[in-house]
Design an enzyme around this catalytic site. Sequence first.
Site, PDB file in Angstrom:
ATOM      1  CG  HIS A 124       1.649  -4.300  -8.667  1.00  0.00           C
ATOM      2  ND1 HIS A 124       2.612  -5.209  -8.328  1.00  0.00           N
ATOM      3  CD2 HIS A 124       1.361  -4.540  -9.983  1.00  0.00           C
ATOM      4  CE1 HIS A 124       2.926  -5.954  -9.370  1.00  0.00           C
ATOM      5  NE2 HIS A 124       2.179  -5.580 -10.391  1.00  0.00           N
ATOM      6  CE  LYS A 260     -12.880   2.747  13.634  1.00  0.00           C
ATOM      7  NZ  LYS A 260     -12.661   1.316  13.865  1.00  0.00           N
TER       8      LYS A 260
END
Length: 395
Positions: A124, A260
């Site tokens: 979950h 990045k």
Amino acid sequence: MDANLADAIDAAAQDVINGQLDDQFVVNVFQTGSGTSTNMNMNEVVACRANEILSGKKSGKSPVHPNDHVNLSQSSNDVIPSVIHIAALISIREDLIPALQLLQQSLAKKAQEFVKIHKIGRTHLQDAVPMVLGQEFSGYTRQIELGIKRITASEDRLCELALGGTAVGTGVNAHPQFAAKVVALISSLTNIAFQEAADHFEAQAARDAAVEASGALKTLAVSLVKIANDIRWLASGPRCGIGEINLPPLQPGSSIMPGKVNPVIPEAVLQVAAQVMGNDTTIMMGGQAGNFELNVMLPVMAYNLLQSIELLAAAADVFARKCIDGISANMEVCAGYIEQSLALATGLVPKIGYDKAAAVSKKAYASGKTIREVVLEEKILSEKEFDGWLQDQFK
């Protein structure tokens, strides 16, 4: 058929196979649903080229006719369904399955490499109980293994060819030995055990084998979404995400943010999967278009089925070589999450009981302390006992 005509047709067909006449195939894939336009394009190109060959040899024989000779014992209605099966099965065996086997092997290697990397499991999107990073990758490995099995399971139906049924399946105008001899020749040339359709009326009116194969490809696409998404999330960060694994810096630096490293390969795989799922919807709709003795959406089904196979093969190959093979584990991050997780209390239930484990979890949450700190503070377990219990969670 006259031997000279047959030899010329054979030579002309080989020229087509060799790509010498590619510019002569001008019919768009979106055409009559039986594929007759493409079939006649082929018949006419082969006939014209065969006549050129005969003219060059000064044969003196009658010219080759696209219908009377090249299309002898055939109809678009049995040829096009057959070539869909032949092309799909060749592509599956020569391109897709080897690429999937490569991906499975890459994932299996990582599962073994990460067999001692302890981490926290998640359900979950919430912290769950401890596990091993290698176990996570073993799940991905099994998904691809099962994907291969699902695809190969559809091959028996793709091996059936409609050749010999001609217009509606009755075999009108076909030599009684045509189908058996041609299917045997195709099998010999491809090293695939094709066979004449068990029922020519099913083989021409229905496209269930293509729908089945596409369904297996769609299932594989779903598996790839699961794997690619997990990997890009596990590698998210590097400092403000999960960061349990590191991806190879395939494309370091974005257009605006230096340093990045985006998960470009998993994102490419996700897009391939989306395309394959869309293709499957088209194939499903095409499969419903079997009206009486003929399906009238053969070309678009062929186009989408072959594209799905090609895309999945390319995606599996690049996913293995340019992403999975270069993944490394961030052991410190994995270990840190285990210590921080409140879900450790779940594993304590058999040892200290549910109520006490729940109380430990609540206190840890309220105080900002770890489960370890609360257990030691409350003198529920000694540090040695806690460490021993924690190691037992990974057995």
